[in-house]
Design an enzyme around this catalytic site. Structure first.
Site, PDB file in Angstrom:
ATOM      1  CG  ASP A  11      -1.855   1.202   1.267  1.00 25.53           C
ATOM      2  OD1 ASP A  11      -2.404   1.556   0.196  1.00 25.53           O
ATOM      3  OD2 ASP A  11      -2.031   1.824   2.336  1.00 25.53           O
ATOM      4  CB  SER A  12       0.223   4.762  -0.715  1.00 22.39           C
ATOM      5  OG  SER A  12      -0.951   4.957   0.041  1.00 22.39           O
ATOM      6  CE1 TYR A  43       2.750   5.340  -3.533  1.00 24.21           C
ATOM      7  CE2 TYR A  43       1.605   3.383  -4.297  1.00 24.21           C
ATOM      8  CZ  TYR A  43       2.753   3.992  -3.820  1.00 24.21           C
ATOM      9  OH  TYR A  43       3.895   3.242  -3.642  1.00 24.21           O
ATOM     10  N   GLY A  44      -2.929   8.784  -4.380  1.00 29.20           N
ATOM     11  CA  GLY A  44      -4.175   9.253  -5.018  1.00 29.20           C
ATOM     12  C   GLY A  44      -3.997  10.326  -6.073  1.00 29.20           C
ATOM     13  CB  CYS A  75      -3.080   0.353  -2.449  1.00 25.68           C
ATOM     14  SG  CYS A  75      -3.119   2.059  -3.029  1.00 25.68           S
ATOM     15  CG  ASN A  76      -9.488   0.658  -2.924  1.00 26.84           C
ATOM     16  OD1 ASN A  76     -10.438   0.023  -3.344  1.00 26.84           O
ATOM     17  ND2 ASN A  76      -9.125   0.628  -1.648  1.00 26.84           N
ATOM     18  CB  THR A  77      -4.632   4.596  -5.585  1.00 22.74           C
ATOM     19  OG1 THR A  77      -5.453   5.177  -4.563  1.00 22.74           O
ATOM     20  CG2 THR A  77      -4.296   5.640  -6.624  1.00 22.74           C
ATOM     21  CD  GLU A 154      -0.238   6.975   5.994  1.00 23.75           C
ATOM     22  OE1 GLU A 154       0.718   6.966   6.784  1.00 23.75           O
ATOM     23  OE2 GLU A 154      -0.562   5.991   5.300  1.00 23.75           O
ATOM     24  CB  CYS A 186      -9.393   4.830   0.106  1.00 24.51           C
ATOM     25  SG  CYS A 186      -7.746   5.272   0.710  1.00 24.51           S
ATOM     26  CB  THR A 187      -6.714   0.002   1.974  1.00 24.78           C
ATOM     27  OG1 THR A 187      -5.581   0.729   1.478  1.00 24.78           O
ATOM     28  CG2 THR A 187      -7.154  -1.017   0.946  1.00 24.78           C
ATOM     29  CG  HIS A 188      -5.088   5.250   4.081  1.00 24.37           C
ATOM     30  ND1 HIS A 188      -4.517   4.698   2.952  1.00 24.37           N
ATOM     31  CD2 HIS A 188      -4.059   5.742   4.824  1.00 24.37           C
ATOM     32  CE1 HIS A 188      -3.200   4.866   3.000  1.00 24.37           C
ATOM     33  NE2 HIS A 188      -2.898   5.485   4.122  1.00 24.37           N
TER      34      HIS A 188
HETATM   35  N1  DGL Z   1      -4.690   3.410   0.579  1.00 23.64           N
HETATM   36  C1  DGL Z   1      -4.723   3.789  -0.778  1.00 23.64           C
HETATM   37  C2  DGL Z   1      -5.983   3.409  -1.488  1.00 23.64           C
HETATM   38  O1  DGL Z   1      -6.569   2.464  -1.131  1.00 23.64           O
HETATM   39  C3  DGL Z   1      -4.162   5.085  -1.220  1.00 23.64           C
HETATM   40  C4  DGL Z   1      -4.188   6.301  -0.435  1.00 23.64           C
HETATM   41  C5  DGL Z   1      -3.249   7.299  -1.080  1.00 23.64           C
HETATM   42  O2  DGL Z   1      -2.041   7.072  -1.005  1.00 23.64           O
HETATM   43  O3  DGL Z   1      -3.705   8.282  -1.688  1.00 23.64           O
HETATM   44  O4  DGL Z   1      -6.392   3.982  -2.426  1.00 23.64           O
END
Ligand code: DGL
Length: 281
Positions: A11-12, A43-44, A75-77, A154, A186-188
Site C-alpha cells: 500500500d502507499s 498515491y491518489g 491499495c485501491n489506487t 496517516e 480506499c484501504t485507509h
Molecule cells: N490506501 C490507498 C488506497 O486504497 C491510497 C491512499 C493514497 O495514497 O492516496 O487507495
C-alpha cells in the site's frame, strides 16, 4: 513456488493494514510481509504511470528478497492503476481490492443507489463504476474523492472530534443522494469507520473493500494449492515502511491490536527518479 513462503501486501501507507488485519484473523497460519510506501504517499493524486512504477518496485523487492508466493495490492489506487500490468508480468498470483468490494456492494444494495469514497486516482480511473455495473448493471454509482481522509489517518488523527466533524461535512452531499450502501474504496478509510458510520447514519451499509478481498485470497490459495503446510505465527510478520518506522509502528500496533511488538523495518528508496528500487537498510 513454495507454498510455505510468505504472502506480500503493498500500500502507499498504513491503509493496507486494514486488509492485513482481516487476513491475519482468517489465515492464522500464513506468514505476511507488508510494505507501506509512506515516503511517497499519497498515491491518489499521482499520475497513473508513477503509481504503476512504485507498485512494481514494491512487488520486485518482495519477490526478490522475500520470495512471496502471492501478492495482494492492498491499495485501491494501485489496484485501479496497476493490477492488469502486475498480473501480466509477475510470476505469482496478484489480487486487487476493487473487484471484491464492487461485488459486495452490488450484492448489498436494496435501493440500487451505491456511494463510493476513494482517492482522486481511483475515482478518475472509473474502476469502481465499471466493476459495480459489471456485477449489476441496474445500479447508480455516486463517487466522491476524499484525499483529506488519507492524510488524517496517516497523521493518526482518526479519532478526534475535529475529524468527526470534517467527515460529517464531507459526506453530507453523498448521503443526501439517498444511497443505502457506501464502499470504503480506499484501504485507509476503514480506520475512520466510526466517524463515517456516524456521518452517514445507521441505515447505510458500509462495504470494506479490503476485508472483502480476504475471501478472494483464501479462494486463490486454495485453488492453486498454495495454502501453507506449516504453522507460521503472525508475531513474525514483517512490516516495512519507506518513511519513519516509529510513526508507522504506533498506528500499526494500535490497529492490529497485537500483544507482541511488531517487526517494523525501514526500506530505502534507492536510485534517481528514473530508475528507483527498494532496499532494506
Ligand atoms: N490506501 C490507498 C488506497 O486504497 C491510497 C491512499 C493514497 O495514497 O492516496 O487507495
Amino acid at each position: 513456488m513454495n507454498k510455505n513462503n510468505p504472502i506480500g501486501f503493498v500500500d502507499s501507507g498504513v491503509g493496507g493494514l486494514t486488509v492485513v488485519k482481516a487476513a491475519q484473523n482468517q489465515l492464522p497460519h500464513e506468514q505476511f510481509v507488508f510494505i507501506g510506501d509512506t515516503a511517497r504517499m499519497p498515491y491518489g493524486p499521482r499520475p497513473a504511470q508513477e503509481v504503476i512504477d512504485y507498485t512494481f518496485q514494491m512487488a520486485e523487492f518482495l519477490l526478490a528478497e522475500k520470495q512471496i508466493k502471492l501478492l495482494v495490492i492492498a491499495c485501491n489506487t494501485a489496484t485501479a492503476r496497476a493490477l492488469p500490468q502486475l498480473q501480466a508480468k509477475l510470476p505469482i498470483p496478484v489480487i486487487g481490492v476493487i473487484a471484491p468490494g464492487a461485488r459486495a456492494a452490488a450484492n448489498a444494495t436494496k435501493n440500487r443507489q451505491i456511494g463510493v469514497i476513494a482517492t482522486q486516482g481511483t475515482v478518475t480511473s472509473g474502476a469502481y463504476q465499471a466493476a459495480i455495473t459489471d456485477f449489476r448493471p441496474d445500479v447508480a454509482v455516486a463517487q466522491q474523492a476524499e484525499p483529506e481522509f488519507v492524510q488524517i489517518v496517516e497523521a493518526n488523527q482518526a479519532s478526534t472530534q475535529a475529524t468527526q466533524a470534517l467527515v460529517a461535512k464531507h459526506l453530507a452531499p453523498l448521503t443526501a443522494q439517498g444511497i443505502d450502501t457506501l464502499v470504503l474504496g480506499c484501504t485507509h478509510f476503514p480506520l475512520l469507520t466510526p466517524a463515517i458510520q456516524a456521518a452517514v447514519g445507521p441505515t447505510v451499509q458500509l462495504v470494506d473493500a479490503g476485508r472483502e478481498t480476504v475471501q478472494v485470497i483464501i479462494e486463490t490459495l486454495t485453488n492453486q494449492g498454495l495454502l501453507t503446510g506449516v504453522t507460521h505465527q503472525h508475531a513474525n510478520d514483517v512490516f516495512y515502511t519507506t518513511k519513519d518506522p516509529e510513526t508507522f509502528s504506533t498506528i500499526a500496533t494500535a490497529w492490529l491490536a497485537r500483544e507482541d511488538a511488531l517487526d517494523v523495518r525501514h526500506l530505502a528508496i534507492v536510485g534517481d527518479k528514473h530508475a528507483q528500487h527498494l532496499e532494506e537498510n
